[in-house]
Design a protein around this motif. Structure first.
Motif, short mmCIF file in Angstrom:
data_model
loop_
_atom_site.label_atom_id
_atom_site.label_comp_id
_atom_site.label_asym_id
_atom_site.label_seq_id
_atom_site.Cartn_x
_atom_site.Cartn_y
_atom_site.Cartn_z
N SER A 43 0.84 -1.19 0.00
CA SER A 43 0.00 0.00 0.00
C SER A 43 0.88 1.24 0.00
O SER A 43 2.01 1.22 0.47
N GLY A 44 0.37 2.33 -0.56
CA GLY A 44 1.10 3.59 -0.59
C GLY A 44 2.06 3.68 -1.76
O GLY A 44 1.88 3.01 -2.78
N ALA A 45 3.09 4.52 -1.60
CA ALA A 45 4.06 4.71 -2.68
C ALA A 45 4.77 3.39 -2.99
O ALA A 45 5.39 2.80 -2.12
N PHE A 46 4.67 2.95 -4.24
CA PHE A 46 5.15 1.63 -4.63
C PHE A 46 6.23 1.72 -5.70
O PHE A 46 7.27 1.07 -5.62
N LEU A 47 5.98 2.53 -6.72
CA LEU A 47 6.95 2.73 -7.80
C LEU A 47 7.21 4.22 -7.97
O LEU A 47 6.36 5.05 -7.66
N ASP A 69 3.12 -11.49 -0.71
CA ASP A 69 3.91 -10.54 0.07
C ASP A 69 3.23 -9.18 0.01
O ASP A 69 3.16 -8.57 -1.05
N THR A 70 2.73 -8.69 1.13
CA THR A 70 2.04 -7.40 1.16
C THR A 70 2.94 -6.27 1.63
O THR A 70 2.47 -5.16 1.85
N ALA A 71 4.21 -6.55 1.79
CA ALA A 71 5.17 -5.52 2.23
C ALA A 71 6.37 -5.46 1.30
O ALA A 71 7.51 -5.29 1.73
N MET A 72 6.13 -5.62 0.00
CA MET A 72 7.22 -5.53 -0.95
C MET A 72 7.85 -4.14 -0.87
O MET A 72 7.14 -3.12 -0.87
#
Length: 386
Positions: A177-181, A323-326
């Motif tokens: 969730s949030g800033a990812f890329l 994985d929800t914390a990549m």
């Protein structure tokens, strides 16, 4: 709800679609052949509507469920890269200098497989909008489709995207969730000094020397002016100046990219670049002009939709396979524009131990097809329950 049985049974057929696309890569917005192939498939599947030419060459398919309801969009990208393929596969690119080095052929095939299943079963209430986008690698095809009315014309309430990930085992998913890329900006620095004979440098203002100093100086922006917990990358990737051994060149050009994970850091880097570039060049008697072009924004996953996407992925692959914390990555994705326009989430599906994205030996792993296609189907059936 594991992998959909019918999608698993059709995996070899869908791999055939994928390999056809792999043999015939197209770049940017010039994906007319791919778009025609997609549109023909959607018509054959019996979707309710097919629209072409959205965002120049994008294709949109519409499938209505058994009853009225919300509308969700699923997006795949269609374009390839200007790379000479070295994979050695039987289905390698037949177009010299172009290849699907990022797996967009796989993304398109997986969404087509889901489209056929959804059109046949319609086990949902609401509407699914299937988005096949051009120009993800360069050109901002997502924004072009949005500007062409994608969200409003088709009444989209939420949007979801998916990308393959080498290094993540097949059968696993990853997101956060949030800033990812990261955001993606391009910079061009034009230098003008005083050219002359290489034997009389004291009579010149050397653009090569000034450019070399700039390449080093801009790295101090990241290492000394940005919070170490934050993230930013400044990469100068091209340096052009001069044409022979005995002439100090009058002009030069540097080209590069900037990646950040927050709008505030992005603003800071742009402002500091202007100061550092101009003053460093001036110290060598050279004039520098910076062209800073903002291309893709930070991709930010919406919290609620990300949680939902993770639940769907667990249904398909199992609780321990998601994985929800990549960690965030400094690569970029123009799906960010779609997440600015509507709530949604972007997820990675494992591509196994393959060459990396944008590598000339890369190939999409067809074993991932049942997982990705099942994810799309389960997402629709859970988001729009019949």
């Amino acid at each position: 709800m594991p992998i959909v049985n019918s999608l698993n049974a059709a995996a070899a057929e869908v791999a055939g679609w994928r390999r056809h696309l792999h043999r015939h890569p197209e770049l940017g917005y010039a994906v007319e052949g791919t778009a025609a192939y997609v549109a023909e498939k959607l018509e054959t599947f019996g979707v309710d509507a097919v629209a072409t030419g959205i965002g120049r060459t994008g294709v949109v398919g519409v499938i209505h469920g058994r009853a009225p309801g919300r509308t969700i969009a699923l997006r795949a990208d269609m374009d390839a890269l200007p790379i000479l393929e070295t994979s050695g596969k039987d289905w390698a690119s037949e177009v010299p200098g172009k290849m699907h080095a990022c797996g967009h052929d796989g993304h398109t095939a997986m969404l087509l497989a889901a489209a056929r299943h959804l059109a046949e079963t319609r086990n949902f209430a609401g509407t699914v909008v299937l988005v096949f986008q051009p120009a993800e690698e360069a050109g901002g095809g997502a924004k072009a489709m949005i500007d062409d009315g994608l969200m409003t014309r088709f009444g989209v309430d939420a949007v979801y995207g998916m990308h393959n990930a080498p290094g993540i085992p097949v059968g696993r998913f990853a997101l956060r969730s949030g800033a990812f890329l990261a955001s993606c900006d391009t910079i061009t620095i034009d230098l003008e000094g005083v050219g002359g004979h290489a034997a009389t440098p004291h009579l010149c203002c050397d653009t090569v020397l000034a450019g070399a100093a700039i390449v080093q100086a801009v790295q101090h922006i990241v290492s000394r002016t940005i919070d170490p917990i934050a993230s930013a990358v400044i990469s100068i990737t091209c340096f052009n100046a001069g044409f022979t051994d005995n002439v100090i060149p009058q002009t030069g050009r540097l080209v590069g990219t900037v990646r950040t994970l927050s709008p505030a850091v992005r603003d800071h880097v742009e402002a500091r670049l202007r100061t550092v570039v101009e003053t460093t060049a001036a110290a060598y008697g050279v004039k520098a002009v910076l062209d800073y072009n903002r291309e893709y924004p930070v991709l930010v996953n919406h919290e609620r939709e990300t949680g939902f996407a993770a639940e769907v992925a667990r249904d398909v692959a199992g609780v321990d396979a998601v994985d929800t914390a990549m960690p965030p990555e400094l690569g970029s994705e123009d799906f960010a524009f779609m997440l600015e326009a509507r709530p949604g989430a972007f997820i990675f599906v494992g591509n196994g131990n393959t060459a990396g994205l944008h590598h000339p030996a890369y190939d999409f792993d067809d074993a991932a097809i049942p997982y990705g296609a099942s994810y799309w189907v389960r997402l629709v059936e859970r988001a729009l329950p019949a």
